[in-house]
Design a protein around this motif. Sequence first.
Motif, PDB file in Angstrom:
ATOM      1  N   PHE A  70      35.250  39.604  37.453  1.00 37.30           N
ATOM      2  CA  PHE A  70      34.505  38.707  38.328  1.00 37.30           C
ATOM      3  C   PHE A  70      35.347  38.000  39.384  1.00 37.30           C
ATOM      4  O   PHE A  70      34.872  37.770  40.487  1.00 37.30           O
ATOM      5  N   THR A  71      36.565  37.617  39.076  1.00 34.15           N
ATOM      6  CA  THR A  71      37.360  36.804  39.992  1.00 34.15           C
ATOM      7  C   THR A  71      37.518  37.505  41.339  1.00 34.15           C
ATOM      8  O   THR A  71      37.879  38.676  41.399  1.00 34.15           O
ATOM      9  N   ASP A  72      37.223  36.759  42.404  1.00 36.55           N
ATOM     10  CA  ASP A  72      37.303  37.228  43.793  1.00 36.55           C
ATOM     11  C   ASP A  72      36.321  38.357  44.113  1.00 36.55           C
ATOM     12  O   ASP A  72      36.388  38.943  45.189  1.00 36.55           O
ATOM     13  N   LEU A  87      37.038  37.838  33.258  1.00 39.56           N
ATOM     14  CA  LEU A  87      37.484  37.193  34.491  1.00 39.56           C
ATOM     15  C   LEU A  87      38.094  38.204  35.452  1.00 39.56           C
ATOM     16  O   LEU A  87      37.967  38.058  36.672  1.00 39.56           O
ATOM     17  N   ASP A 118      30.334  35.967  42.148  1.00 38.73           N
ATOM     18  CA  ASP A 118      30.041  34.566  41.858  1.00 38.73           C
ATOM     19  C   ASP A 118      28.932  34.547  40.808  1.00 38.73           C
ATOM     20  O   ASP A 118      27.945  35.285  40.929  1.00 38.73           O
ATOM     21  N   THR A 119      29.120  33.711  39.787  1.00 40.77           N
ATOM     22  CA  THR A 119      28.138  33.647  38.706  1.00 40.77           C
ATOM     23  C   THR A 119      27.656  32.218  38.490  1.00 40.77           C
ATOM     24  O   THR A 119      28.360  31.258  38.805  1.00 40.77           O
ATOM     25  N   HIS A 167      24.382  36.799  39.166  1.00 41.54           N
ATOM     26  CA  HIS A 167      25.625  37.430  39.629  1.00 41.54           C
ATOM     27  C   HIS A 167      25.428  37.842  41.080  1.00 41.54           C
ATOM     28  O   HIS A 167      24.510  38.611  41.381  1.00 41.54           O
ATOM     29  N   GLN A 215      33.362  31.030  33.085  1.00 41.82           N
ATOM     30  CA  GLN A 215      33.118  32.173  33.976  1.00 41.82           C
ATOM     31  C   GLN A 215      32.738  31.700  35.370  1.00 41.82           C
ATOM     32  O   GLN A 215      33.252  32.206  36.371  1.00 41.82           O
ATOM     33  N   ASP A 216      31.830  30.723  35.432  1.00 40.79           N
ATOM     34  CA  ASP A 216      31.290  30.298  36.722  1.00 40.79           C
ATOM     35  C   ASP A 216      32.354  29.715  37.641  1.00 40.79           C
ATOM     36  O   ASP A 216      32.309  29.931  38.848  1.00 40.79           O
ATOM     37  N   LYS A 254      35.645  30.269  37.126  1.00 38.28           N
ATOM     38  CA  LYS A 254      36.822  31.150  36.978  1.00 38.28           C
ATOM     39  C   LYS A 254      38.016  30.382  36.416  1.00 38.28           C
ATOM     40  O   LYS A 254      39.142  30.506  36.875  1.00 38.28           O
ATOM     41  N   ASP A 255      37.757  29.580  35.385  1.00 38.78           N
ATOM     42  CA  ASP A 255      38.786  28.776  34.725  1.00 38.78           C
ATOM     43  C   ASP A 255      39.164  29.467  33.416  1.00 38.78           C
ATOM     44  O   ASP A 255      38.450  29.365  32.409  1.00 38.78           O
ATOM     45  N   ALA A 256      40.285  30.176  33.427  1.00 35.63           N
ATOM     46  CA  ALA A 256      40.685  30.981  32.270  1.00 35.63           C
ATOM     47  C   ALA A 256      40.910  30.119  31.032  1.00 35.63           C
ATOM     48  O   ALA A 256      40.540  30.520  29.926  1.00 35.63           O
TER      49      ALA A 256
END
Length: 168
Positions: A88-90, A85, A93-94, A120, A40-41, A43-45
């Motif tokens: 959160f993406t764009d 994702l 930020d987590t 967050h 998550q942090d 943003k790596d799927a």
Amino acid sequence: MYVTCDRALAAPAHDSATVAAELRDRTEIVDALYRFGLGQDVKDAALFASAFAADAELDFRPAAAKWGGRPPLMTGRDTIVSTVLGMFTDRVDTTHQVTNVRVGIDGDTARLTALVEAQHLLADDPATHALLKNLYDVDLVRDGDRWVISRLRIDNAWFTGDPAAIFG
């Protein structure tokens, strides 16, 4: 809720091979939770997805209920990855910090409990943030040489800030 056994290892200390196997399992079990947080942090799927079994369940409803949120129960790795994702993406930020990890292993299944602090921040407005201290209750299954999450239930001990930083 917590794994409360009175020791970390079940294997007898004199049995080196069993101790080594259990230590490997415990490391892989905790790593599934680390993959969940770091995926998550950053943003790596692929990393985030690697934390879950194909039919996994993610239940954030108990935590969100503390501030009136009503997220859906997420079922299935692909749904979990695209939902979280996608939220959160764009936009957010987590950072996730994991502590007080306890693990219980029963053959090819395991249970993990932990405290996770999750920050967050809105990417366009970092002054809008939500900081949560969450209680994680996690069921895992063996997947070859690694472990994956089959069920993750997240409850909330406390939060501060604006929940809009999470759900918009």
